[in-house]
Design a protein around this motif. Structure first.
Motif, PDB file in Angstrom:
ATOM      1  N   LEU A  22     -54.841   9.779 -15.301  1.00 18.53           N
ATOM      2  CA  LEU A  22     -55.270   8.383 -15.182  1.00 18.53           C
ATOM      3  C   LEU A  22     -56.790   8.273 -15.201  1.00 18.53           C
ATOM      4  CD1 LEU A  22     -54.375   5.443 -14.717  1.00 18.53           C
ATOM      5  CD2 LEU A  22     -54.522   5.871 -12.268  1.00 18.53           C
ATOM      6  N   VAL A  23     -57.466   9.223 -14.570  1.00 12.71           N
ATOM      7  CA  VAL A  23     -58.935   9.199 -14.527  1.00 12.71           C
ATOM      8  C   VAL A  23     -59.514   9.292 -15.932  1.00 12.71           C
ATOM      9  CG1 VAL A  23     -60.969  10.479 -13.747  1.00 12.71           C
ATOM     10  CG2 VAL A  23     -59.052  10.120 -12.186  1.00 12.71           C
ATOM     11  N   GLU A  24     -58.870  10.050 -16.816  1.00 11.74           N
ATOM     12  CA  GLU A  24     -59.374  10.245 -18.170  1.00 11.74           C
ATOM     13  C   GLU A  24     -59.113   9.047 -19.079  1.00 11.74           C
ATOM     14  OE1 GLU A  24     -57.548  13.767 -19.558  1.00 11.74           O
ATOM     15  OE2 GLU A  24     -58.634  15.109 -18.181  1.00 11.74           O
ATOM     16  N   MET A  25     -58.281   8.109 -18.661  1.00 10.28           N
ATOM     17  CA  MET A  25     -57.953   6.959 -19.500  1.00 10.28           C
ATOM     18  C   MET A  25     -59.011   5.876 -19.379  1.00 10.28           C
ATOM     19  SD  MET A  25     -53.831   6.714 -18.786  1.00 10.28           S
ATOM     20  CE  MET A  25     -53.542   5.614 -20.164  1.00 10.28           C
ATOM     21  N   LYS A  26     -59.095   5.040 -20.401  1.00  9.82           N
ATOM     22  CA  LYS A  26     -60.048   3.931 -20.383  1.00  9.82           C
ATOM     23  C   LYS A  26     -59.639   2.910 -19.323  1.00  9.82           C
ATOM     24  CE  LYS A  26     -61.434   4.205 -25.241  1.00  9.82           C
ATOM     25  NZ  LYS A  26     -61.511   3.465 -26.526  1.00  9.82           N
ATOM     26  N   PRO A  27     -60.626   2.226 -18.711  1.00  7.28           N
ATOM     27  CA  PRO A  27     -60.293   1.202 -17.711  1.00  7.28           C
ATOM     28  C   PRO A  27     -59.635  -0.008 -18.368  1.00  7.28           C
ATOM     29  CG  PRO A  27     -62.633   1.155 -18.196  1.00  7.28           C
ATOM     30  CD  PRO A  27     -62.085   2.368 -18.901  1.00  7.28           C
ATOM     31  N   ARG A  84     -51.104   0.988 -17.357  1.00  7.14           N
ATOM     32  CA  ARG A  84     -50.169   0.484 -16.356  1.00  7.14           C
ATOM     33  C   ARG A  84     -49.014   1.468 -16.160  1.00  7.14           C
ATOM     34  NH1 ARG A  84     -51.712  -4.679 -18.449  1.00  7.14           N
ATOM     35  NH2 ARG A  84     -50.257  -4.453 -20.198  1.00  7.14           N
ATOM     36  N   GLU A  85     -48.522   2.019 -17.256  1.00  7.13           N
ATOM     37  CA  GLU A  85     -47.431   2.981 -17.148  1.00  7.13           C
ATOM     38  C   GLU A  85     -47.885   4.243 -16.431  1.00  7.13           C
ATOM     39  OE1 GLU A  85     -46.240   3.542 -21.148  1.00  7.13           O
ATOM     40  OE2 GLU A  85     -45.298   1.556 -21.349  1.00  7.13           O
TER      41      GLU A  85
END
Length: 364
Positions: A214-219, A192-193
């Protein structure tokens, strides 16, 4: 079907080298040679004969015991149950070829009743699959069962033998779910951040780089709340009750494990109090102070960080927070304070050797 025991030795003729077999004169002594068994099995579909044979018994009693064991295994199948009989025959053929020990009769009986293969120890995962396949319920109910089994039960306790499952296993399972919830909450908050940083709030802000992060972060993921944990326990309890009815086990640990009901805060009369009420009260109290913004849940993280900064070791903090692994504690809840970071750097600097006096001048 016929079966028999017999004794033979492996002595050979001194001149021809051929086995003496029953002609060995030493066979008059009971201590000479060894015993063997042979049990006729139902013929194959093409009519050819087959049998179970085993040798190397020291006594007639041991040989007769195994022969009776083989006969008892064959008797587990009813006379009109051709499928079970064929599975038992296949089992005995495999055991004979592998020279493996004969399986326990009662364990084999339970596996046949459960519709499972007659060989091996029944695991929780195998029983859950068999139990679910036999259920005739509404689609929504079956979907719930399937989700609980696939997501929680089989990955965490599916490998455990059914007759060895106990309350400790289930406590560890639900503690693991709680630990995963904390990881999911932390990862969702980080996403979210990061999502907020991807919104261009001023000209020239490098939005592309933030979006790449953001793309590399988990959903986003959902935590397993108290209601779902209770539902998982109900599913397991129902499955284990069926196992008791089929005499696979005698104790249902799911009926004895205690779970949180979600009533962390209660009113004076012990009635349920919505957690948001406490959170709102905490926010009002915080607004009357000069403290930086913080949520009620953040106090857990702060307590762990302060304990670490005060010299508490990671293992003690792990036990306090009831984490399943020390990695979760060190990675998620113990970010170093600047003072601790500085102290570590100073301690490392002290290990660097220092010169004891001025360096001698060079002479030309």
């Amino acid at each position: 079907m016929n079966g028999s025991t017999h004794r033979r030795c492996y002595c050979r003729d001194a001149h021809t080298g051929k086995p003496l077999g029953k002609k060995c004169p030493k066979l008059t002594s009971r201590k000479h040679g060894s015993y063997s068994i042979r049990q006729e099995l139902p013929p194959r579909e093409d009519g050819t004969r087959r049998s179970f044979s085993r040798a190397g018994y020291d006594t007639l009693k041991a040989a007769q015991g195994d022969l009776d064991h083989v006969r008892a295994l064959l008797a587990l199948a009813d006379t009109d149950d051709h499928d079970s009989l064929q599975r038992l025959v296949t089992l005995l053929e495999e055991i004979g070829n592998e020279k493996a020990p004969l399986p326990d009769i009662e364990e084999t009986r339970r596996r046949l009743r459960a519709g499972l293969g007659p060989r091996g120890s029944l695991t929780v995962g195998e029983w859950l699959d068999a139990w679910f396949a036999s259920k005739k319920r509404r689609r929504t109910t079956l979907n719930g069962y399937a989700s609980h089994i696939r997501v929680h039960l089989k990955p965490r306790i599916g490998h455990i033998r059914l007759d060895r499952l106990n309350v400790v296993h289930l406590v560890e399972m639900f503690d693991g779910i709680a630990d995963d919830n904390e990881v999911i909450a932390a990862e969702d908050q980080a996403r979210r951040e990061q999502t907020a940083r991807c919104k261009p709030s001023r000209p020239g802000r490098p939005v592309a780089a933030e979006r790449a992060k953001l793309v590399e972060m988990k959903p986003f993921r959902k935590v397993t709340g108290p209601a779902t944990r209770q539902a998982v326990r109900r599913t397991l309890r129902a499955a284990l009750n069926s196992a008791i009815a089929q005499q696979l086990i005698t104790f249902n640990p799911a009926a004895h494990v205690e779970l949180e009901t979600g009533k962390v805060f209660t009113k004076e009369d012990d009635s349920w109090l919505h957690p948001e009420t406490i959170s709102e009260t905490f926010r009002r109290l915080l607004a009357t102070t000069d403290l930086p913004p913080i949520t009620l849940r953040d106090l857990r993280h702060v307590a762990a960080t302060l304990a670490h900064g005060a010299g508490g070791d990671i293992h003690t903090i792990k036990e306090t927070l009831r984490h399943s692994t020390i990695t979760l504690t060190s990675d998620t809840y113990t970010s170093l304070l600047p003072e601790v970071d500085h102290a570590v750097a100073e301690a490392a600097a002290k290990l660097v050797p220092r010169s004891l006096g001025p360096r001698p001048k060079r002479t030309r």
